[in-house]
Design a protein around this motif. Structure first.
Motif, PDB file in Angstrom:
ATOM      1  N   ASP A 197     -15.058 -16.441   7.012  1.00 11.08           N
ATOM      2  CA  ASP A 197     -14.965 -17.728   7.702  1.00 11.08           C
ATOM      3  C   ASP A 197     -13.804 -18.554   7.158  1.00 11.08           C
ATOM      4  O   ASP A 197     -13.073 -19.192   7.918  1.00 11.08           O
ATOM      5  CB  ASP A 197     -16.276 -18.517   7.561  1.00 11.08           C
ATOM      6  N   GLN A 198     -13.619 -18.526   5.852  1.00 11.40           N
ATOM      7  CA  GLN A 198     -12.521 -19.268   5.226  1.00 11.40           C
ATOM      8  C   GLN A 198     -11.164 -18.716   5.671  1.00 11.40           C
ATOM      9  O   GLN A 198     -10.240 -19.481   5.955  1.00 11.40           O
ATOM     10  CB  GLN A 198     -12.631 -19.207   3.692  1.00 11.40           C
TER      11      GLN A 198
ATOM     12  N   GLN B 117     -10.491 -17.283   8.502  1.00 10.40           N
ATOM     13  CA  GLN B 117     -10.265 -17.692   9.887  1.00 10.40           C
ATOM     14  C   GLN B 117      -9.861 -19.171   9.949  1.00 10.40           C
ATOM     15  O   GLN B 117      -8.964 -19.539  10.700  1.00 10.40           O
ATOM     16  CB  GLN B 117     -11.520 -17.443  10.720  1.00 10.40           C
ATOM     17  N   GLU B 118     -10.486 -20.008   9.138  1.00 12.03           N
ATOM     18  CA  GLU B 118     -10.129 -21.430   9.090  1.00 12.03           C
ATOM     19  C   GLU B 118      -8.691 -21.615   8.619  1.00 12.03           C
ATOM     20  O   GLU B 118      -7.948 -22.439   9.169  1.00 12.03           O
ATOM     21  CB  GLU B 118     -11.087 -22.197   8.177  1.00 12.03           C
ATOM     22  N   GLU B 119      -8.285 -20.850   7.621  1.00 14.29           N
ATOM     23  CA  GLU B 119      -6.910 -20.937   7.123  1.00 14.29           C
ATOM     24  C   GLU B 119      -5.912 -20.476   8.188  1.00 14.29           C
ATOM     25  O   GLU B 119      -4.848 -21.079   8.352  1.00 14.29           O
ATOM     26  CB  GLU B 119      -6.759 -20.121   5.844  1.00 14.29           C
TER      27      GLU B 119
ATOM     28  N   ASN C 229      -6.367 -20.718  11.381  1.00 15.04           N
ATOM     29  CA  ASN C 229      -6.333 -21.796  12.377  1.00 15.04           C
ATOM     30  C   ASN C 229      -5.428 -22.935  11.921  1.00 15.04           C
ATOM     31  O   ASN C 229      -4.729 -23.538  12.738  1.00 15.04           O
ATOM     32  CB  ASN C 229      -7.741 -22.319  12.654  1.00 15.04           C
ATOM     33  N   GLU C 230      -5.425 -23.237  10.637  1.00 18.57           N
ATOM     34  CA  GLU C 230      -4.532 -24.278  10.114  1.00 18.57           C
ATOM     35  C   GLU C 230      -3.066 -23.870  10.260  1.00 18.57           C
ATOM     36  O   GLU C 230      -2.216 -24.681  10.593  1.00 18.57           O
ATOM     37  CB  GLU C 230      -4.854 -24.569   8.640  1.00 18.57           C
TER      38      GLU C 230
END
Length: 92
Positions: free
Chosen positions: A78-79, A81-83, A85-86
């Motif tokens: 999840d982390q 994927q969040e990175e 996205n950033e």
């Protein structure tokens, strides 16, 4: 949705080296699209080194990595994927 004005097109003759035209035509043939579409894509994204096609390849790689990690480290996936996205915020 795009405005009608944004969808209007105009014809412009462009002179370019033969090798560049061949490169554009080869890419168009490989992708099954018109050479004009390749030229418009390249011009539309000239300020970025990444075209939409490149971005899809990168995201596919991120997705694959996340799937591999998810089984053992779901929070890490999840982390990741969040990175990713950033990062997209800066590449658009």
């Amino acid at each position: 949705m795009r405005k009608k004005e944004e969808l209007k097109t105009e014809r412009k003759t462009v002179l370019m080296p033969k090798s560049l035209m061949e490169n554009i035509e080869q890419e168009a043939t490989k992708r099954g699209i018109k050479a004009n579409a390749v030229m418009v894509e390249r011009l539309s994204h000239s300020e970025s080194k990444f075209t939409p096609r490149d971005m899809v390849k990168i995201q596919t790689l991120v997705n694959h990595a996340c799937e591999l990690v998810k089984e053992y480290l779901p929070q890490e996936a999840d982390q990741m994927q969040e990175e990713a996205n950033e990062i997209w915020k800066f590449l658009k």
